[in-house]
Scaffold this motif. Sequence first.
Motif, PDB file in Angstrom:
ATOM      1  N   ARG A 144      37.441  43.640  30.141  1.00 45.90           N
ATOM      2  CA  ARG A 144      36.558  44.765  29.840  1.00 45.90           C
ATOM      3  C   ARG A 144      35.596  44.413  28.710  1.00 45.90           C
ATOM      4  O   ARG A 144      35.485  45.112  27.700  1.00 45.90           O
ATOM      5  CB  ARG A 144      37.380  45.987  29.483  1.00 45.90           C
TER       6      ARG A 144
ATOM      7  N   ASN B 261      32.617  51.898  29.009  1.00 49.06           N
ATOM      8  CA  ASN B 261      32.039  50.824  29.819  1.00 49.06           C
ATOM      9  C   ASN B 261      33.008  50.258  30.845  1.00 49.06           C
ATOM     10  O   ASN B 261      32.667  50.109  32.017  1.00 49.06           O
ATOM     11  CB  ASN B 261      31.543  49.710  28.904  1.00 49.06           C
ATOM     12  N   GLY B 262      34.231  49.964  30.422  1.00 52.71           N
ATOM     13  CA  GLY B 262      35.199  49.386  31.342  1.00 52.71           C
ATOM     14  C   GLY B 262      35.417  50.278  32.550  1.00 52.71           C
ATOM     15  O   GLY B 262      35.498  49.810  33.685  1.00 52.71           O
TER      16      GLY B 262
ATOM     17  N   ARG C 295      21.256  50.940  32.940  1.00 53.64           N
ATOM     18  CA  ARG C 295      22.017  49.924  32.209  1.00 53.64           C
ATOM     19  C   ARG C 295      22.700  50.543  30.987  1.00 53.64           C
ATOM     20  O   ARG C 295      22.555  50.076  29.858  1.00 53.64           O
ATOM     21  CB  ARG C 295      21.099  48.777  31.790  1.00 53.64           C
ATOM     22  N   ILE C 296      23.439  51.598  31.268  1.00 51.53           N
ATOM     23  CA  ILE C 296      24.119  52.349  30.215  1.00 51.53           C
ATOM     24  C   ILE C 296      25.460  51.699  29.916  1.00 51.53           C
ATOM     25  O   ILE C 296      26.118  51.179  30.820  1.00 51.53           O
ATOM     26  CB  ILE C 296      24.295  53.803  30.691  1.00 51.53           C
ATOM     27  N   ILE C 297      25.863  51.723  28.643  1.00 52.58           N
ATOM     28  CA  ILE C 297      27.140  51.127  28.287  1.00 52.58           C
ATOM     29  C   ILE C 297      28.222  52.199  28.164  1.00 52.58           C
ATOM     30  O   ILE C 297      29.342  52.009  28.608  1.00 52.58           O
ATOM     31  CB  ILE C 297      27.004  50.290  26.994  1.00 52.58           C
ATOM     32  N   HIS C 298      27.860  53.341  27.557  1.00 51.99           N
ATOM     33  CA  HIS C 298      28.803  54.460  27.482  1.00 51.99           C
ATOM     34  C   HIS C 298      28.060  55.704  27.928  1.00 51.99           C
ATOM     35  O   HIS C 298      26.909  55.899  27.549  1.00 51.99           O
ATOM     36  CB  HIS C 298      29.290  54.671  26.056  1.00 51.99           C
TER      37      HIS C 298
ATOM     38  N   VAL D  93      32.352  50.156  34.813  1.00 53.85           N
ATOM     39  CA  VAL D  93      32.297  48.938  35.612  1.00 53.85           C
ATOM     40  C   VAL D  93      33.310  49.002  36.755  1.00 53.85           C
ATOM     41  O   VAL D  93      33.006  48.675  37.900  1.00 53.85           O
ATOM     42  CB  VAL D  93      32.549  47.697  34.728  1.00 53.85           C
TER      43      VAL D  93
ATOM     44  N   LEU E  86      24.702  54.189  35.656  1.00 54.77           N
ATOM     45  CA  LEU E  86      25.105  52.925  35.041  1.00 54.77           C
ATOM     46  C   LEU E  86      24.170  51.811  35.464  1.00 54.77           C
ATOM     47  O   LEU E  86      23.706  51.010  34.646  1.00 54.77           O
ATOM     48  CB  LEU E  86      26.532  52.577  35.474  1.00 54.77           C
ATOM     49  N   GLU E  87      23.882  51.756  36.782  1.00 52.12           N
ATOM     50  CA  GLU E  87      23.109  50.637  37.292  1.00 52.12           C
ATOM     51  C   GLU E  87      21.621  50.768  36.997  1.00 52.12           C
ATOM     52  O   GLU E  87      20.958  49.791  36.693  1.00 52.12           O
ATOM     53  CB  GLU E  87      23.339  50.502  38.799  1.00 52.12           C
TER      54      GLU E  87
ATOM     55  N   VAL F 188      27.825  55.967  38.836  1.00 53.14           N
ATOM     56  CA  VAL F 188      27.536  54.561  39.126  1.00 53.14           C
ATOM     57  C   VAL F 188      26.025  54.329  39.176  1.00 53.14           C
ATOM     58  O   VAL F 188      25.511  53.330  38.668  1.00 53.14           O
ATOM     59  CB  VAL F 188      28.214  54.142  40.449  1.00 53.14           C
TER      60      VAL F 188
ATOM     61  N   ASN G  42      25.474  43.262  28.910  1.00 51.40           N
ATOM     62  CA  ASN G  42      26.246  44.143  29.770  1.00 51.40           C
ATOM     63  C   ASN G  42      25.564  44.429  31.105  1.00 51.40           C
ATOM     64  O   ASN G  42      26.169  44.338  32.164  1.00 51.40           O
ATOM     65  CB  ASN G  42      26.522  45.455  29.043  1.00 51.40           C
ATOM     66  N   GLY G  43      24.278  44.784  31.048  1.00 48.99           N
ATOM     67  CA  GLY G  43      23.574  45.118  32.291  1.00 48.99           C
ATOM     68  C   GLY G  43      23.623  43.977  33.286  1.00 48.99           C
ATOM     69  O   GLY G  43      23.848  44.189  34.480  1.00 48.99           O
TER      70      GLY G  43
END
Lengths: 439, 439
Positions: free
Chosen positions: A212, B231-232, B212-215, B235, B208-209, B205, A231-232
């Motif tokens: 992770r 993030n985990g 490019r968000i981390i949280h 993903v 996120l994509e 999702v 990350n992206g």
Amino acid sequence: MSQIPTTAKEKLINGFFRKFPGDAASVLNGFSTEEIIDYLKRQDQSVSKQVFARLNPDIATEVIDLMDNQLFVHIFSNIDAYLGARLLSRLDKEKAQAKTALLSPTLAREIKELMSYPLDSAGHLMNPMTTTFHPENTVEEVLKRLRVLGDRRIANIYVIDDKGTFLGVAALQRIAISEPNVKLKDILQAPLGVINALAPVEDVVELLEEKRIIHLPVIDINNKLLGVIRNGDLVAASKEEATEDLQAMFGAGREERALSKVSLAVKNRLPWLHINLITAFMASLVVGFFEDTIARITVLAVFLPVVAGQSGNTGSQALAVTMRGLALREIRIGQWFKVARKEIMVGLINGLAVALTTSVIVYFWASSFGLSVVIGISMVVSMVIAGFSGAVIPIILKSLGQDPATSSSIVLTTVTDIFGFLSFLGLATALADVLNIVG
Amino acid sequence: MSQIPTTAKEKLINGFFRKFPGDAASVLNGFSTEEIIDYLKRQDQSVSKQVFARLNPDIATEVIDLMDNQLFVHIFSNIDAYLGARLLSRLDKEKAQAKTALLSPTLAREIKELMSYPLDSAGHLMNPMTTTFHPENTVEEVLKRLRVLGDRRIANIYVIDDKGTFLGVAALQRIAISEPNVKLKDILQAPLGVINALAPVEDVVELLEEKRIIHLPVIDINNKLLGVIRNGDLVAASKEEATEDLQAMFGAGREERALSKVSLAVKNRLPWLHINLITAFMASLVVGFFEDTIARITVLAVFLPVVAGQSGNTGSQALAVTMRGLALREIRIGQWFKVARKEIMVGLINGLAVALTTSVIVYFWASSFGLSVVIGISMVVSMVIAGFSGAVIPIILKSLGQDPATSSSIVLTTVTDIFGFLSFLGLATALADVLNIVG
């Protein structure tokens, strides 16, 4: 370049491009290369960069190939070295070198370095390192540098020694709560993971998923810090890997994209079609073995697609679920028996249900009790075999070190076709007289 | 190994569990539920927690169901509320309530709240918010709190007002470089994205994509901050979504796992097999239409699998590549023509190549020039149609608002089977006398 938009229509397009660069790129993907270049020219430099960066990679490569040097420099100055390298490495080597020479020396060097890594390696995914610190740096010095960087997002403070050797990271959180005179060497932590620049993208994705990780430092063999995979890019790599299996399963290779060139598609797919041809002729051999029976009872040929279709589908279902379990690491090779047992049971229950429906239909269609019994039994037998094979084949291939995605479906089709035909035509031949099946 | 005394052996197992909880969980997945409980009991609380958290969700649920309350409390005290809720929501409602009541009031409340969100919603994925700040808080106050939290990783400082309304985030980087007396309201930024707790995981999702968000902060309809998706988990959700398509394509549903119960697998797969049965019988109808021809020329039945197999494969390849393009957002609906044109060309070229090989084989196999011409032509025709269909069907289904994964392959099989049989048997019937094909 940044012509001022004159008409209201131009303004509208301009606003759309600026606000939704992703959607704009998606619209442009459908246009010809010349039109795309025309649109890119009519935008502000900052906007065309945003849109260009989001084009389909195949199309972006064609655009680079066709655009004049002026537009190239406009779009590529300040480009992400990572993105630039990815796109330029798709051109001919000489063309790529000529284009790279047009850029600033620093950017050109970074891009060249990235291009030296294989396309599917960690090095190719990374952003070259720009902000690093020394272990003797104090928290105060770090904060001073961060102030200069402004809003550019930094996640971790990477620490290297004079030789560039990677020593560890200092979390931003730790920096924030430390006294100004604390030295980085005293708050250093080992990173959650590092990866060698030459490691395959597969390993990158594995690290991302197992540990992770949000940002992954990339090192060379001497432990020198080369860059960071952000990350992206990690997430995008993970998704690409995950969806590649689908293509590989049908022998369309891993590199092909929906808009790739015809020649690439043919090159990737044709060998697999030929392998498949062997499989198909093996199935033909089985059918040919029973040609006499078919000559007597032609209606058997009519129902061949039904038996083969259902056992093929049962096998594919078992294969898809098992492959996903392997991909998500929910099952291990050692669990083959547990998975196989489940699929045999599922094949049996579904087989009995489907056989019942089929037998009833065939009974009325062909008005033959014998034929409906034969097709029912052969359906149950072949669906159990298909379920078992769909579960076991990918696990066996994986344990042999093969990529289960690439080879599973071809082996599975061979097995389900052959056993489907064999059980149906074999039973029909054996029981033709007993059950009084006549053509 | 067997000479090592029990204690040393135990120590070895203990060390393995502690050091590689993921691998340990993977090994345990293959054991019976009772054995897993036994192993969990023999570990330190901290270790069993780590291992338990990594078990296959289906197996973990069985373990919860069977373990005594003492072990449950050991493992579940301090569990991630998110993980706890995910697992408990798989139990019967009453059992879940009884188990939850054993936990601390705060944890029980958090878990209950999370369990109230649908299984495939953003709310179900989030971690409930624990550390939030007020806009009047100063940087100094934030740093004080961070010191108390120690090494627990914080990525963003989330700011809410007295009513819990989400106001924005203060980046850790910004906190680090600001003066101690600066108030959070002065360095607040809008988050890159927020999501409503009831939004489907699909939307999570997508965010996120695209961004490019981390949280990802999760809010309710009144803009109240409920939690954060880390993030985990983002993903993992992205990968699960991406691999689900594979299963959906073969009608194995989206929920099934490799080790799911047989009953779930049957329930998910059987309807699809029955729909497929209709398809198969439609193909049978086509073959039945040519029963007279087959009765005259039995060898046609022998080569039926070859034509159907190759057009089916060509269609699947086009489908897999197009589906991936749609999933990775590389193509849009409006680009159907571009994709279709490519697949027609690929189908034509591959068709010609495969037809040549096939014709040669058939010529020698059946010693019939006529038959080899018929199979060659029908192969080219059916492979072009298959390529076109494989590209266009998912795009049409998507434009109709359908899930292309679930329905594409069934529609495709129908099309490729019917056109495969039709072109081969139709041509053979039409040209039987001209080309002097005799059985």
